[in-house]
Design an enzyme around this catalytic site. Structure first.
Site, PDB file in Angstrom:
ATOM      1  CB  THR A 156      -6.544   1.851  -4.970  1.00  0.00           C
ATOM      2  OG1 THR A 156      -5.823   0.418  -4.978  1.00  0.00           O
ATOM      3  CG2 THR A 156      -8.094   1.947  -4.662  1.00  0.00           C
ATOM      4  CG  HIS A 164     -10.884   0.366  -0.521  1.00  0.00           C
ATOM      5  ND1 HIS A 164     -10.060   1.215  -1.511  1.00  0.00           N
ATOM      6  CD2 HIS A 164     -10.440   0.628   1.017  1.00  0.00           C
ATOM      7  CE1 HIS A 164      -9.034   1.358  -0.298  1.00  0.00           C
ATOM      8  NE2 HIS A 164      -8.698   1.355   0.376  1.00  0.00           N
ATOM      9  CE  LYS A 193      -7.492  -2.966  -3.732  1.00  0.00           C
ATOM     10  NZ  LYS A 193      -7.783  -1.925  -3.257  1.00  0.00           N
ATOM     11  CB  SER A 235      -0.906  -0.025   1.147  1.00  0.00           C
ATOM     12  OG  SER A 235      -1.678   1.621   1.698  1.00  0.00           O
ATOM     13  CE1 TYR A 268      -5.979   4.693  -1.860  1.00  0.00           C
ATOM     14  CE2 TYR A 268      -4.556   4.137   0.004  1.00  0.00           C
ATOM     15  CZ  TYR A 268      -5.845   4.291  -0.659  1.00  0.00           C
ATOM     16  OH  TYR A 268      -6.726   2.934   0.287  1.00  0.00           O
TER      17      TYR A 268
HETATM   18  C1  FNR Z   1      -7.705  -2.013   2.845  1.00  0.00           C
HETATM   19  N1  FNR Z   1      -7.607  -1.722   1.874  1.00  0.00           N
HETATM   20  C2  FNR Z   1      -7.062  -0.635   1.134  1.00  0.00           C
HETATM   21  N2  FNR Z   1      -6.790  -1.190  -0.160  1.00  0.00           N
HETATM   22  C3  FNR Z   1      -6.236  -0.540  -0.820  1.00  0.00           C
HETATM   23  O1  FNR Z   1      -5.876  -0.382  -2.672  1.00  0.00           O
HETATM   24  N3  FNR Z   1      -5.092   0.786  -0.562  1.00  0.00           N
HETATM   25  C4  FNR Z   1      -5.194   0.599   1.187  1.00  0.00           C
HETATM   26  O2  FNR Z   1      -4.096   1.639   2.034  1.00  0.00           O
HETATM   27  C5  FNR Z   1      -5.757  -0.105   1.765  1.00  0.00           C
HETATM   28  N4  FNR Z   1      -5.585  -0.703   3.076  1.00  0.00           N
HETATM   29  C6  FNR Z   1      -6.858  -1.006   3.791  1.00  0.00           C
HETATM   30  C7  FNR Z   1      -6.523  -1.663   4.801  1.00  0.00           C
HETATM   31  C8  FNR Z   1      -7.290  -2.270   6.037  1.00  0.00           C
HETATM   32  C9  FNR Z   1      -7.339  -2.246   7.194  1.00  0.00           C
HETATM   33  C10 FNR Z   1      -8.229  -2.784   4.734  1.00  0.00           C
HETATM   34  C11 FNR Z   1      -9.063  -4.014   5.747  1.00  0.00           C
HETATM   35  C12 FNR Z   1      -8.460  -2.491   3.690  1.00  0.00           C
HETATM   36  C13 FNR Z   1      -8.703  -2.522   0.520  1.00  0.00           C
HETATM   37  C14 FNR Z   1      -8.381  -4.390   0.349  1.00  0.00           C
HETATM   38  O3  FNR Z   1      -6.831  -3.926  -0.149  1.00  0.00           O
HETATM   39  C15 FNR Z   1      -9.067  -4.985  -0.588  1.00  0.00           C
HETATM   40  O4  FNR Z   1      -9.286  -4.361  -1.949  1.00  0.00           O
HETATM   41  C16 FNR Z   1      -9.750  -5.361   1.346  1.00  0.00           C
HETATM   42  O5  FNR Z   1      -9.659  -5.848   2.014  1.00  0.00           O
HETATM   43  C17 FNR Z   1     -10.699  -7.044   0.194  1.00  0.00           C
HETATM   44  O6  FNR Z   1     -11.459  -7.323   1.329  1.00  0.00           O
HETATM   45  P1  FNR Z   1     -11.348  -8.423   2.611  1.00  0.00           P
HETATM   46  O7  FNR Z   1     -10.346  -9.433   1.912  1.00  0.00           O
HETATM   47  O8  FNR Z   1     -11.265  -7.510   3.184  1.00  0.00           O
HETATM   48  O9  FNR Z   1     -12.851  -8.820   2.381  1.00  0.00           O
END
Ligand code: FNR
Length: 389
Positions: A184, A283, A259, A135, A158
Protein backbone atom coordinates in the site's frame (compact mmCIF):
# COMPACT_ATOMS: atom_id res chain seq x y z
CA UNK A 1 -35.00 -3.16 22.19
CA UNK A 2 -33.98 -6.68 23.33
CA UNK A 3 -31.19 -8.50 21.53
CA UNK A 4 -33.44 -10.82 19.52
CA UNK A 5 -35.62 -7.98 18.29
CA UNK A 6 -32.56 -5.97 17.39
CA UNK A 7 -31.02 -8.92 15.57
CA UNK A 8 -34.24 -9.46 13.59
CA UNK A 9 -34.37 -5.79 12.68
CA UNK A 10 -30.75 -5.72 11.62
CA UNK A 11 -31.14 -8.84 9.45
CA UNK A 12 -34.14 -7.22 7.80
CA UNK A 13 -32.02 -4.15 7.25
CA UNK A 14 -29.26 -6.29 5.69
CA UNK A 15 -31.68 -8.14 3.48
CA UNK A 16 -33.40 -5.08 2.08
CA UNK A 17 -31.18 -2.07 1.59
CA UNK A 18 -28.00 -3.18 3.18
CA UNK A 19 -24.86 -1.90 1.70
CA UNK A 20 -25.59 1.76 1.20
CA UNK A 21 -25.24 2.29 4.89
CA UNK A 22 -22.14 0.20 5.29
CA UNK A 23 -19.56 2.44 3.80
CA UNK A 24 -21.18 5.67 2.87
CA UNK A 25 -21.13 8.37 5.49
CA UNK A 26 -24.70 7.61 6.40
CA UNK A 27 -25.13 10.82 8.32
CA UNK A 28 -24.92 12.56 4.95
CA UNK A 29 -25.92 9.89 2.52
CA UNK A 30 -29.70 10.02 2.77
CA UNK A 31 -31.83 7.08 1.68
CA UNK A 32 -33.58 4.32 3.54
CA UNK A 33 -30.51 2.85 5.12
CA UNK A 34 -29.46 6.13 6.64
CA UNK A 35 -32.52 6.21 8.86
CA UNK A 36 -31.30 3.05 10.58
CA UNK A 37 -27.99 4.72 11.25
CA UNK A 38 -29.62 7.84 12.57
CA UNK A 39 -31.90 5.80 14.78
CA UNK A 40 -28.82 4.45 16.48
CA UNK A 41 -28.38 0.94 15.05
CA UNK A 42 -24.61 1.20 14.44
CA UNK A 43 -24.02 2.80 17.76
CA UNK A 44 -25.58 -0.19 19.46
CA UNK A 45 -23.13 -2.40 17.64
CA UNK A 46 -19.99 -0.29 17.80
CA UNK A 47 -18.73 2.29 20.22
CA UNK A 48 -18.65 5.77 18.67
CA UNK A 49 -14.88 6.04 18.26
CA UNK A 50 -14.58 2.67 16.51
CA UNK A 51 -17.58 3.45 14.31
CA UNK A 52 -15.86 6.73 13.41
CA UNK A 53 -12.63 4.89 12.56
CA UNK A 54 -14.51 2.51 10.29
CA UNK A 55 -16.99 4.76 8.52
CA UNK A 56 -15.37 8.12 7.93
CA UNK A 57 -12.87 9.65 5.49
CA UNK A 58 -10.52 12.64 5.56
CA UNK A 59 -11.00 16.43 5.58
CA UNK A 60 -14.67 16.95 4.56
CA UNK A 61 -15.25 13.30 3.52
CA UNK A 62 -15.57 14.52 -0.09
CA UNK A 63 -13.54 11.66 -1.58
CA UNK A 64 -15.48 9.14 0.48
CA UNK A 65 -18.69 10.51 -1.05
CA UNK A 66 -17.11 10.76 -4.52
CA UNK A 67 -16.34 7.03 -4.44
CA UNK A 68 -20.09 6.35 -4.29
CA UNK A 69 -21.21 9.17 -6.56
CA UNK A 70 -18.67 8.27 -9.25
CA UNK A 71 -20.64 5.17 -10.19
CA UNK A 72 -23.52 7.31 -11.48
CA UNK A 73 -21.25 8.78 -14.18
CA UNK A 74 -21.27 5.35 -15.86
CA UNK A 75 -24.46 3.72 -17.04
CA UNK A 76 -25.06 0.19 -18.21
CA UNK A 77 -26.22 -0.89 -21.72
CA UNK A 78 -28.07 -4.18 -21.28
CA UNK A 79 -28.33 -6.67 -24.17
CA UNK A 80 -31.49 -8.74 -24.56
CA UNK A 81 -32.49 -12.23 -25.61
CA UNK A 82 -29.33 -13.97 -24.54
CA UNK A 83 -29.71 -17.35 -22.80
CA UNK A 84 -28.71 -16.47 -19.24
CA UNK A 85 -30.04 -19.58 -17.52
CA UNK A 86 -26.43 -20.14 -16.47
CA UNK A 87 -23.85 -17.43 -15.87
CA UNK A 88 -20.26 -17.92 -14.82
CA UNK A 89 -19.00 -15.18 -12.48
CA UNK A 90 -15.57 -16.72 -11.92
CA UNK A 91 -12.36 -14.79 -12.45
CA UNK A 92 -8.70 -15.80 -12.51
CA UNK A 93 -5.89 -14.08 -10.66
CA UNK A 94 -2.34 -15.35 -11.03
CA UNK A 95 -3.57 -18.73 -12.21
CA UNK A 96 -6.09 -19.22 -9.38
CA UNK A 97 -9.80 -19.34 -10.19
CA UNK A 98 -12.16 -17.52 -7.83
CA UNK A 99 -15.92 -18.12 -7.80
CA UNK A 100 -16.60 -14.38 -7.94
CA UNK A 101 -14.49 -11.25 -8.45
CA UNK A 102 -15.32 -9.99 -4.94
CA UNK A 103 -12.27 -9.72 -2.66
CA UNK A 104 -12.04 -8.79 1.01
CA UNK A 105 -9.80 -5.70 1.17
CA UNK A 106 -7.22 -5.29 3.94
CA UNK A 107 -8.82 -3.59 6.93
CA UNK A 108 -6.74 -3.05 10.06
CA UNK A 109 -7.65 -3.67 13.71
CA UNK A 110 -10.69 -5.86 13.09
CA UNK A 111 -10.95 -6.85 16.74
CA UNK A 112 -12.06 -3.25 17.30
CA UNK A 113 -15.25 -4.31 15.51
CA UNK A 114 -15.79 -7.85 16.78
CA UNK A 115 -13.89 -10.01 19.31
CA UNK A 116 -13.09 -12.62 16.63
CA UNK A 117 -11.87 -9.97 14.16
CA UNK A 118 -9.80 -11.27 11.25
CA UNK A 119 -10.37 -14.90 12.28
CA UNK A 120 -14.14 -14.58 11.76
CA UNK A 121 -13.51 -12.88 8.41
CA UNK A 122 -11.14 -15.70 7.41
CA UNK A 123 -13.76 -18.33 8.25
CA UNK A 124 -16.35 -16.46 6.17
CA UNK A 125 -13.88 -16.13 3.28
CA UNK A 126 -13.21 -19.88 3.52
CA UNK A 127 -16.90 -20.79 3.72
CA UNK A 128 -17.73 -18.70 0.63
CA UNK A 129 -14.40 -19.13 -1.19
CA UNK A 130 -13.38 -15.47 -1.44
CA UNK A 131 -9.89 -14.08 -1.49
CA UNK A 132 -8.92 -12.31 1.74
CA UNK A 133 -6.16 -9.72 2.01
CA UNK A 134 -4.76 -9.39 5.53
CA UNK A 135 -3.63 -5.97 6.78
CA UNK A 136 -0.23 -5.27 8.31
CA UNK A 137 -2.24 -3.64 11.11
CA UNK A 138 -4.27 -6.81 11.71
CA UNK A 139 -5.19 -7.88 15.21
CA UNK A 140 -4.51 -11.55 14.37
CA UNK A 141 -1.34 -13.11 12.99
CA UNK A 142 -0.90 -14.18 9.38
CA UNK A 143 -0.39 -17.79 10.52
CA UNK A 144 -3.66 -17.89 12.50
CA UNK A 145 -5.64 -16.17 9.75
CA UNK A 146 -4.28 -18.48 7.03
CA UNK A 147 -5.20 -21.48 9.20
CA UNK A 148 -8.72 -20.14 9.82
CA UNK A 149 -9.15 -19.39 6.10
CA UNK A 150 -8.06 -22.94 5.27
CA UNK A 151 -6.02 -21.73 2.30
CA UNK A 152 -3.64 -19.02 1.16
CA UNK A 153 -4.39 -15.37 1.81
CA UNK A 154 -2.67 -12.30 0.39
CA UNK A 155 -0.63 -10.13 2.74
CA UNK A 156 -0.93 -6.32 2.68
CA UNK A 157 2.32 -4.56 3.50
CA UNK A 158 2.67 -1.06 4.85
CA UNK A 159 6.16 0.13 4.04
CA UNK A 160 7.50 0.93 7.49
CA UNK A 161 10.40 3.35 7.80
CA UNK A 162 12.67 0.44 8.81
CA UNK A 163 13.82 -1.97 6.09
CA UNK A 164 14.74 -4.49 8.83
CA UNK A 165 11.10 -4.55 10.03
CA UNK A 166 9.61 -4.47 6.51
CA UNK A 167 11.77 -7.40 5.47
CA UNK A 168 10.82 -9.38 8.58
CA UNK A 169 7.11 -8.85 7.80
CA UNK A 170 7.59 -10.05 4.23
CA UNK A 171 9.57 -13.12 5.31
CA UNK A 172 6.87 -14.04 7.82
CA UNK A 173 4.07 -13.64 5.25
CA UNK A 174 6.05 -15.71 2.76
CA UNK A 175 6.68 -18.46 5.32
CA UNK A 176 2.94 -18.50 6.13
CA UNK A 177 2.27 -19.37 2.49
CA UNK A 178 1.05 -16.00 1.14
CA UNK A 179 1.51 -16.07 -2.64
CA UNK A 180 1.07 -12.31 -3.04
CA UNK A 181 2.18 -9.20 -1.15
CA UNK A 182 0.03 -6.09 -1.61
CA UNK A 183 2.13 -2.99 -1.04
CA UNK A 184 0.00 0.00 0.00
CA UNK A 185 1.57 3.25 -1.19
CA UNK A 186 -1.13 5.86 -0.60
CA UNK A 187 -0.33 6.91 2.97
CA UNK A 188 3.18 8.32 2.95
CA UNK A 189 2.58 11.08 5.47
CA UNK A 190 -0.46 10.50 7.65
CA UNK A 191 -3.96 11.85 7.11
CA UNK A 192 -6.47 14.38 8.38
CA UNK A 193 -9.28 12.34 9.94
CA UNK A 194 -11.49 15.12 11.27
CA UNK A 195 -14.85 13.34 11.26
CA UNK A 196 -13.29 10.37 13.02
CA UNK A 197 -11.96 12.73 15.68
CA UNK A 198 -15.46 14.12 16.23
CA UNK A 199 -16.82 10.60 16.75
CA UNK A 200 -13.99 9.85 19.16
CA UNK A 201 -15.06 12.78 21.33
CA UNK A 202 -18.37 11.01 21.93
CA UNK A 203 -16.49 8.10 23.49
CA UNK A 204 -16.43 8.65 27.21
CA UNK A 205 -14.07 5.78 28.00
CA UNK A 206 -10.34 6.14 28.61
CA UNK A 207 -8.83 5.23 25.23
CA UNK A 208 -5.41 4.90 26.86
CA UNK A 209 -6.59 1.75 28.66
CA UNK A 210 -6.32 -0.04 25.27
CA UNK A 211 -4.32 2.28 22.99
CA UNK A 212 -0.68 2.77 23.92
CA UNK A 213 0.96 6.06 22.89
CA UNK A 214 2.97 6.61 19.69
CA UNK A 215 3.71 4.38 16.71
CA UNK A 216 5.67 1.88 18.78
CA UNK A 217 2.68 1.60 21.16
CA UNK A 218 0.44 0.93 18.15
CA UNK A 219 2.78 -1.65 16.64
CA UNK A 220 3.36 -3.49 19.92
CA UNK A 221 -0.34 -4.38 19.98
CA UNK A 222 -0.26 -5.89 16.46
CA UNK A 223 0.67 -9.58 16.28
CA UNK A 224 2.66 -9.21 13.07
CA UNK A 225 5.22 -7.17 15.01
CA UNK A 226 5.63 -9.73 17.83
CA UNK A 227 9.30 -10.39 18.50
CA UNK A 228 10.45 -7.35 16.48
CA UNK A 229 12.14 -4.34 18.03
CA UNK A 230 9.79 -1.52 16.96
CA UNK A 231 11.39 1.24 19.01
CA UNK A 232 11.31 4.39 16.87
CA UNK A 233 9.63 2.56 13.96
CA UNK A 234 6.63 4.09 12.14
CA UNK A 235 4.25 2.76 9.51
CA UNK A 236 4.62 6.07 7.68
CA UNK A 237 7.45 6.33 5.25
CA UNK A 238 7.52 9.77 3.58
CA UNK A 239 10.89 9.19 1.86
CA UNK A 240 9.55 6.31 -0.22
CA UNK A 241 10.23 6.26 -3.99
CA UNK A 242 9.98 3.75 -6.85
CA UNK A 243 13.36 2.45 -5.71
CA UNK A 244 11.52 0.90 -2.75
CA UNK A 245 9.15 -0.94 -5.10
CA UNK A 246 12.15 -2.38 -6.92
CA UNK A 247 13.71 -3.42 -3.61
CA UNK A 248 10.53 -5.18 -2.44
CA UNK A 249 10.22 -6.95 -5.77
CA UNK A 250 13.80 -8.20 -5.57
CA UNK A 251 13.54 -9.37 -1.96
CA UNK A 252 10.57 -11.68 -2.14
CA UNK A 253 9.28 -14.69 -4.04
CA UNK A 254 5.72 -13.44 -3.56
CA UNK A 255 4.04 -11.66 -6.45
CA UNK A 256 3.92 -7.93 -5.91
CA UNK A 257 0.67 -5.98 -6.21
CA UNK A 258 0.74 -2.21 -5.60
CA UNK A 259 -2.34 -0.73 -3.91
CA UNK A 260 -3.24 2.95 -4.08
CA UNK A 261 -2.60 3.80 -7.76
CA UNK A 262 -4.90 6.41 -9.34
CA UNK A 263 -3.15 7.70 -12.46
CA UNK A 264 -1.98 6.39 -15.85
CA UNK A 265 1.54 7.70 -15.13
CA UNK A 266 1.93 5.64 -11.96
CA UNK A 267 0.28 2.63 -13.59
CA UNK A 268 2.90 2.73 -16.34
CA UNK A 269 5.67 3.04 -13.72
CA UNK A 270 4.28 -0.02 -11.92
CA UNK A 271 4.59 -2.03 -15.11
CA UNK A 272 8.11 -0.80 -15.85
CA UNK A 273 9.17 -1.69 -12.27
CA UNK A 274 8.02 -5.29 -12.69
CA UNK A 275 4.92 -5.02 -10.52
CA UNK A 276 2.59 -8.02 -11.01
CA UNK A 277 -0.73 -6.28 -10.34
CA UNK A 278 -2.36 -2.99 -9.38
CA UNK A 279 -5.18 -2.01 -7.03
CA UNK A 280 -6.76 1.29 -8.05
CA UNK A 281 -7.57 2.71 -4.64
CA UNK A 282 -7.75 5.87 -2.58
CA UNK A 283 -7.92 3.85 0.63
CA UNK A 284 -11.71 4.19 0.68
CA UNK A 285 -11.47 8.00 0.78
CA UNK A 286 -9.18 7.74 3.82
CA UNK A 287 -5.91 8.95 2.29
CA UNK A 288 -5.73 12.20 0.29
CA UNK A 289 -8.84 14.31 -0.29
CA UNK A 290 -8.53 14.15 -4.09
CA UNK A 291 -12.28 14.38 -4.60
CA UNK A 292 -11.96 11.82 -7.37
CA UNK A 293 -13.78 8.48 -7.39
CA UNK A 294 -11.71 5.35 -7.97
CA UNK A 295 -14.23 4.15 -10.58
CA UNK A 296 -13.32 7.31 -12.54
CA UNK A 297 -9.58 6.59 -12.18
CA UNK A 298 -9.99 3.01 -13.36
CA UNK A 299 -10.21 3.51 -17.17
CA UNK A 300 -6.96 5.46 -17.45
CA UNK A 301 -5.11 2.87 -15.36
CA UNK A 302 -6.52 -0.01 -17.41
CA UNK A 303 -5.53 1.76 -20.64
CA UNK A 304 -2.00 2.45 -19.37
CA UNK A 305 -1.21 -1.16 -18.43
CA UNK A 306 -2.50 -2.54 -21.77
CA UNK A 307 -3.40 -5.91 -20.27
CA UNK A 308 0.17 -6.58 -19.05
CA UNK A 309 -0.92 -6.96 -15.40
CA UNK A 310 -4.31 -7.44 -13.72
CA UNK A 311 -6.01 -4.30 -12.43
CA UNK A 312 -8.16 -4.49 -9.30
CA UNK A 313 -10.17 -1.61 -7.85
CA UNK A 314 -11.81 -0.67 -4.56
CA UNK A 315 -13.73 2.23 -3.05
CA UNK A 316 -17.48 2.53 -2.56
CA UNK A 317 -18.58 -0.82 -4.00
CA UNK A 318 -22.02 -1.45 -2.47
CA UNK A 319 -24.10 -3.00 -5.26
CA UNK A 320 -23.81 -5.70 -7.91
CA UNK A 321 -24.21 -2.97 -10.54
CA UNK A 322 -21.09 -1.20 -9.17
CA UNK A 323 -19.11 -4.42 -9.57
CA UNK A 324 -20.40 -4.92 -13.10
CA UNK A 325 -19.38 -1.38 -14.11
CA UNK A 326 -15.83 -1.90 -12.84
CA UNK A 327 -15.41 -5.20 -14.67
CA UNK A 328 -16.83 -3.70 -17.85
CA UNK A 329 -14.28 -0.88 -17.55
CA UNK A 330 -11.50 -3.46 -17.40
CA UNK A 331 -10.97 -4.49 -13.76
CA UNK A 332 -10.24 -8.19 -13.08
CA UNK A 333 -11.74 -8.02 -9.59
CA UNK A 334 -12.99 -5.56 -6.99
CA UNK A 335 -12.35 -5.27 -3.25
CA UNK A 336 -14.73 -4.27 -0.48
CA UNK A 337 -13.66 -2.82 2.86
CA UNK A 338 -16.42 -1.28 4.97
CA UNK A 339 -19.29 -3.53 3.80
CA UNK A 340 -17.83 -6.69 5.27
CA UNK A 341 -16.46 -4.84 8.28
CA UNK A 342 -19.96 -3.72 9.11
CA UNK A 343 -21.23 -7.30 8.70
CA UNK A 344 -18.42 -8.42 11.00
CA UNK A 345 -19.32 -5.82 13.59
CA UNK A 346 -22.96 -6.84 13.58
CA UNK A 347 -22.76 -10.64 13.49
CA UNK A 348 -19.18 -11.83 13.21
CA UNK A 349 -18.57 -14.56 10.63
CA UNK A 350 -22.30 -14.83 9.76
CA UNK A 351 -22.47 -11.09 9.04
CA UNK A 352 -19.49 -11.24 6.68
CA UNK A 353 -21.01 -14.25 4.89
CA UNK A 354 -24.31 -12.41 4.54
CA UNK A 355 -22.66 -9.39 2.95
CA UNK A 356 -20.74 -11.61 0.52
CA UNK A 357 -23.94 -13.48 -0.36
CA UNK A 358 -25.88 -10.27 -0.98
CA UNK A 359 -23.23 -8.78 -3.24
CA UNK A 360 -22.70 -12.06 -5.11
CA UNK A 361 -26.43 -12.44 -5.71
CA UNK A 362 -26.78 -8.86 -6.96
CA UNK A 363 -23.77 -9.22 -9.23
CA UNK A 364 -25.02 -12.50 -10.72
CA UNK A 365 -28.41 -10.93 -11.29
CA UNK A 366 -26.81 -7.99 -13.11
CA UNK A 367 -24.89 -10.39 -15.36
CA UNK A 368 -28.24 -11.97 -16.27
CA UNK A 369 -29.97 -8.64 -16.78
CA UNK A 370 -27.37 -7.46 -19.28
CA UNK A 371 -26.95 -10.77 -21.10
CA UNK A 372 -23.35 -11.47 -20.05
CA UNK A 373 -22.81 -15.20 -19.52
CA UNK A 374 -19.20 -14.98 -18.36
CA UNK A 375 -16.70 -12.32 -17.33
CA UNK A 376 -14.82 -12.89 -20.60
CA UNK A 377 -17.85 -11.38 -22.35
CA UNK A 378 -17.96 -8.28 -20.14
CA UNK A 379 -16.36 -5.28 -21.84
CA UNK A 380 -16.73 -1.54 -22.40
CA UNK A 381 -19.52 -2.00 -24.91
CA UNK A 382 -21.77 -2.47 -21.86
CA UNK A 383 -20.93 1.01 -20.54
CA UNK A 384 -21.95 4.56 -21.36
CA UNK A 385 -19.73 7.28 -19.94
CA UNK A 386 -22.18 10.14 -19.42
CA UNK A 387 -19.34 12.70 -19.58
CA UNK A 388 -18.31 11.78 -23.08
CA UNK A 389 -21.61 10.71 -24.69
C1 FNR B 1 -8.94 0.34 5.49
N1 FNR B 1 -8.10 0.22 4.40
C2 FNR B 1 -6.83 -0.29 4.56
N2 FNR B 1 -6.02 -0.46 3.48
C3 FNR B 1 -4.79 -1.00 3.62
O1 FNR B 1 -4.07 -1.15 2.64
N3 FNR B 1 -4.35 -1.38 4.87
C4 FNR B 1 -5.10 -1.24 6.00
O2 FNR B 1 -4.68 -1.60 7.09
C5 FNR B 1 -6.38 -0.65 5.85
N4 FNR B 1 -7.17 -0.44 6.94
C6 FNR B 1 -8.45 0.04 6.79
C7 FNR B 1 -9.27 0.16 7.90
C8 FNR B 1 -10.59 0.57 7.74
C9 FNR B 1 -11.48 0.68 8.94
C10 FNR B 1 -11.09 0.84 6.44
C11 FNR B 1 -12.53 1.23 6.24
C12 FNR B 1 -10.27 0.74 5.34
C13 FNR B 1 -8.58 0.53 3.04
C14 FNR B 1 -9.25 -0.69 2.41
O3 FNR B 1 -8.30 -1.68 2.11
C15 FNR B 1 -9.97 -0.33 1.10
O4 FNR B 1 -9.07 0.34 0.26
C16 FNR B 1 -11.22 0.52 1.32
O5 FNR B 1 -11.88 0.15 2.50
C17 FNR B 1 -12.16 0.37 0.14
O6 FNR B 1 -13.26 1.23 0.26
P1 FNR B 1 -14.67 0.80 0.89
O7 FNR B 1 -15.05 -0.55 0.32
O8 FNR B 1 -14.50 0.74 2.35
O9 FNR B 1 -15.57 1.89 0.43
Amino acid sequence: MDRTAYRRRFLKFLATSPLLAFGAPAWRDGGAAASDVESGVPKRVLIASHFGYMATGVDDDATLRANREGFSRFQIRPRRLVDVSRVDTSTQLFGVTWRTPIILAPVGSQKAFHPEGEIAVARAAGARNHLQILSTAATASVEDVAAARGGPIWYQLYPTDSWRVTQALMRRAEAAGCPVVVLTVDLPAGRNTETQARFAKEDTRQCSSCHLPGWSGFLRRKPMFDGLDVTGVSLLSPALTWEFVRRVKESTKMRLVVKGIETREDAALCVSHGVDGIVVSNHGGRAEESGRATIECLPEVVDAVQGKVPVLVDGGFRRGSDIFKALALGAKAICIGRPYTWGLAAFGQAGVEKVLDLLTREFELMMKHVGATSLAKVNRSFIVDSRTQ
